[in-house]
Design an enzyme around this catalytic site. Structure first.
Site, mmCIF file in Angstrom:
data_model
loop_
_atom_site.group_PDB
_atom_site.id
_atom_site.type_symbol
_atom_site.label_atom_id
_atom_site.label_comp_id
_atom_site.label_asym_id
_atom_site.label_seq_id
_atom_site.Cartn_x
_atom_site.Cartn_y
_atom_site.Cartn_z
ATOM 1 N N GLY A 148 0.650 -5.044 1.067
ATOM 2 C CA GLY A 148 -0.579 -5.179 -0.158
ATOM 3 C C GLY A 148 -0.210 -5.952 -1.424
ATOM 4 N N GLU A 204 -0.801 -9.387 -0.772
ATOM 5 C CA GLU A 204 -2.209 -9.583 -0.403
ATOM 6 C C GLU A 204 -2.810 -9.762 -1.590
ATOM 7 O OE1 GLU A 204 -2.024 -6.423 2.524
ATOM 8 O OE2 GLU A 204 -3.098 -7.773 3.895
ATOM 9 N N GLU A 239 4.626 -4.894 7.002
ATOM 10 C CA GLU A 239 3.705 -3.801 7.950
ATOM 11 C C GLU A 239 4.233 -3.477 9.335
ATOM 12 O OE1 GLU A 239 2.606 -6.310 6.108
ATOM 13 O OE2 GLU A 239 1.001 -5.616 4.782
ATOM 14 N N ALA A 285 0.783 -1.116 -0.145
ATOM 15 C CA ALA A 285 -0.040 -0.203 0.016
ATOM 16 C C ALA A 285 0.895 1.188 -0.114
ATOM 17 C CB ALA A 285 -0.830 -0.015 1.109
HETATM 18 N N1 DAK Z 1 4.538 3.087 -0.814
HETATM 19 C C1 DAK Z 1 5.029 4.319 -1.412
HETATM 20 N N2 DAK Z 1 6.251 4.661 -1.945
HETATM 21 C C2 DAK Z 1 6.881 3.333 -2.191
HETATM 22 C C3 DAK Z 1 6.713 2.089 -1.431
HETATM 23 C C4 DAK Z 1 5.370 2.026 -0.831
HETATM 24 N N3 DAK Z 1 4.944 0.868 -0.240
HETATM 25 N N4 DAK Z 1 7.342 1.172 -1.920
HETATM 26 C C5 DAK Z 1 8.501 1.884 -2.538
HETATM 27 N N5 DAK Z 1 8.192 3.213 -2.756
HETATM 28 C C6 DAK Z 1 8.917 4.333 -3.638
HETATM 29 C C7 DAK Z 1 10.110 4.867 -2.878
HETATM 30 O O1 DAK Z 1 9.493 5.662 -1.742
HETATM 31 C C8 DAK Z 1 10.903 5.252 -3.940
HETATM 32 O O2 DAK Z 1 10.339 6.586 -4.203
HETATM 33 P P1 DAK Z 1 11.346 7.955 -4.351
HETATM 34 O O3 DAK Z 1 12.163 7.968 -3.330
HETATM 35 O O4 DAK Z 1 12.243 7.426 -5.706
HETATM 36 O O5 DAK Z 1 10.585 8.962 -4.773
HETATM 37 C C9 DAK Z 1 10.907 4.399 -4.974
HETATM 38 O O6 DAK Z 1 9.331 3.752 -4.558
HETATM 39 C C10 DAK Z 1 11.510 3.668 -5.115
HETATM 40 O O7 DAK Z 1 11.957 2.763 -3.738
HETATM 41 P P2 DAK Z 1 13.362 2.683 -3.297
HETATM 42 O O8 DAK Z 1 14.269 3.680 -3.442
HETATM 43 O O9 DAK Z 1 13.006 2.378 -1.862
HETATM 44 O O10 DAK Z 1 13.891 1.262 -3.909
HETATM 45 P P3 DAK Z 1 14.904 0.325 -3.435
HETATM 46 O O11 DAK Z 1 15.240 -0.688 -4.232
HETATM 47 O O12 DAK Z 1 15.969 0.645 -2.425
HETATM 48 O O13 DAK Z 1 13.845 -0.644 -2.063
HETATM 49 C C11 DAK Z 1 11.882 -1.492 -1.309
HETATM 50 C C12 DAK Z 1 12.765 -1.357 -2.686
HETATM 51 C C13 DAK Z 1 10.648 -2.471 -1.887
HETATM 52 C C14 DAK Z 1 12.568 -2.877 -0.541
HETATM 53 C C15 DAK Z 1 11.702 -0.600 -0.563
HETATM 54 O O14 DAK Z 1 11.157 0.381 -1.609
HETATM 55 C C16 DAK Z 1 10.506 -0.870 0.503
HETATM 56 O O15 DAK Z 1 10.963 -1.422 1.402
HETATM 57 N N6 DAK Z 1 9.420 -0.262 0.311
HETATM 58 C C17 DAK Z 1 8.273 -0.418 1.148
HETATM 59 C C18 DAK Z 1 7.775 -1.868 1.163
HETATM 60 C C19 DAK Z 1 6.899 -1.861 2.309
HETATM 61 O O16 DAK Z 1 7.049 -1.493 3.477
HETATM 62 N N7 DAK Z 1 5.480 -2.264 2.000
HETATM 63 C C20 DAK Z 1 4.625 -2.460 2.807
HETATM 64 C C21 DAK Z 1 3.753 -1.250 2.980
HETATM 65 S S1 DAK Z 1 2.431 -1.341 4.190
HETATM 66 C C22 DAK Z 1 -4.393 -0.856 6.002
HETATM 67 C C23 DAK Z 1 -4.408 -0.815 4.619
HETATM 68 C C24 DAK Z 1 -3.536 -1.349 4.086
HETATM 69 C C25 DAK Z 1 -2.437 -2.163 4.669
HETATM 70 C C26 DAK Z 1 -2.517 -2.052 5.988
HETATM 71 C C27 DAK Z 1 -3.365 -1.508 6.785
HETATM 72 N N8 DAK Z 1 -5.429 -0.257 6.773
HETATM 73 C C28 DAK Z 1 -5.590 1.393 6.193
HETATM 74 C C29 DAK Z 1 -5.512 -0.272 8.073
HETATM 75 C C30 DAK Z 1 -1.367 -2.620 3.922
HETATM 76 C C31 DAK Z 1 0.036 -2.033 4.009
HETATM 77 C C32 DAK Z 1 1.164 -2.105 3.270
HETATM 78 O O17 DAK Z 1 1.084 -2.924 2.325
#
Ligand code: DAK
Length: 260
Positions: free
Chosen positions: A111, A114, A134, A66
């Protein structure tokens, strides 16, 4: 509806939905979710579409979760709203009466995992990465991860992944039963298309009944689940494809299914 965040392509009875925000590694914001929901509605209502493939644009990500930039300031009521939109969309994907394949071509985090869990089968490229990170940003999965992941891989492994936020590679995902098959990156889409074509040629009504029986039966006590299976199987005998399938067998020829 005009799509800004997904690509939607229909060819040979297969709809391909490609998450297309490569600069954000295809992270899902509410606009993307709404577009996905709309594309799924088209898939549901268009009789020409027999199977779905979901994948990510670019070489790096399926969906990196997400969109954290959209979520970070949410308060509880808005978070619940975002969660509901996500859950409703995942449930729609999971229960749509057509087979779906997640073609996971890189990061499938949060997500992203998911979405793949809501598909019927998961194919992965060798560079795919799965995880529910998360917890590392102070929340838990909200689009079905705490429910679908343990149902698929068992409670112990699901808790290991969800409580640690660890990432796993395609090989490990295969070992734990999270993905059905792993392919070299350049083979992922061709192989997904091949399997989608195979499923598209199956008797459509029986596919629908198989999905219903599995999806809804898994949550029932066995005696009730078996009644559901019997009802779903029984319904197949009212379909044209059942008549054709059995007749073709007896006549020692290939069946010509019409999908109803
Ligand atoms: N959201 C927004 N931007 C993201 C992103 C994300 N999830 N993942 C990556 N990006 C963006 C980065 O900010 C970066 O943008 P710029 O800085 O270039 O503008 C660009 O994509 C490239 O990412 P990185 O520079 O970080 O690339 P790396 O190769 O170094 O790393 C990575 C890749 C996938 C390991 C890293 O980007 C990362 O850790 N991303 C976040 C992964 C993550 O934590 N995903 C889970 C998100 S939480 C709910 C609703 C939904 C959910 C829960 C609750 N309710 C509302 C209650 C679900 C939650 C999730 O999915």
């Amino acid at each position: 509806m005009e799509y800004k965040n997904i690509l939607f392509n229909v060819e040979g009875g297969i709809a391909t939905i490609t998450f297309n925000r490569p600069k954000a590694l295809n992270a899902m914001n509410s606009e993307t979710l709404t577009e996905l929901y709309d594309a799924l509605s088209i898939c549901k209502n268009n009789e020409q579409i027999k199977a779905l493939i979901l994948t990510g644009a670019g070489e790096k990500a399926f969906v990196a979760g997400a969109d954290i930039s959209q979520m970070h300031n949410l308060r509880v009521p808005e978070a619940l709203q975002f969660m509901e939109l996500g859950q409703e969309t995942m449930r729609f994907l999971e229960t749509i009466a057509k087979p779906s394949i997640a073609a996971v071509n890189g990061f499938a985090l949060g997500g992203g995992t998911e979405i793949s869990l809501a598909c019927d089968v998961r194919f992965a490229s060798e560079n795919a990465v799965f995880g529910q990170p998360e917890i590392l940003i102070g929340i838990i999965p909200g689009w079905g991860g705490t429910q679908r992941l343990p149902r698929l891989v068992g409670m112990g492994i699901a808790k290991e992944l969800i409580m640690s936020g660890m990432q796993i590679n395609a090989k490990r995902a295969y070992e734990i039963g999270l993905v059905n098959r792993v392919f070299p990156a350049d083979q992922l889409i061709p192989e997904s298309n091949k399997f989608a074509q195979k499923l598209a040629g199956m008797p459509g009504f029986a596919i629908k009944m198989a999905k219903n029986s599995i999806n809804f039966g898994c949550d029932l006590a066995l005696d009730n689940a078996l009644k559901l299976e019997a009802a779903c199987c029984g319904e197949c005998f009212g379909s044209d494809d059942q008549k054709e399938g059995m007749k073709a067998f007896l006549e020692k020829r290939k069946p010509a299914f019409i999908g109803r």
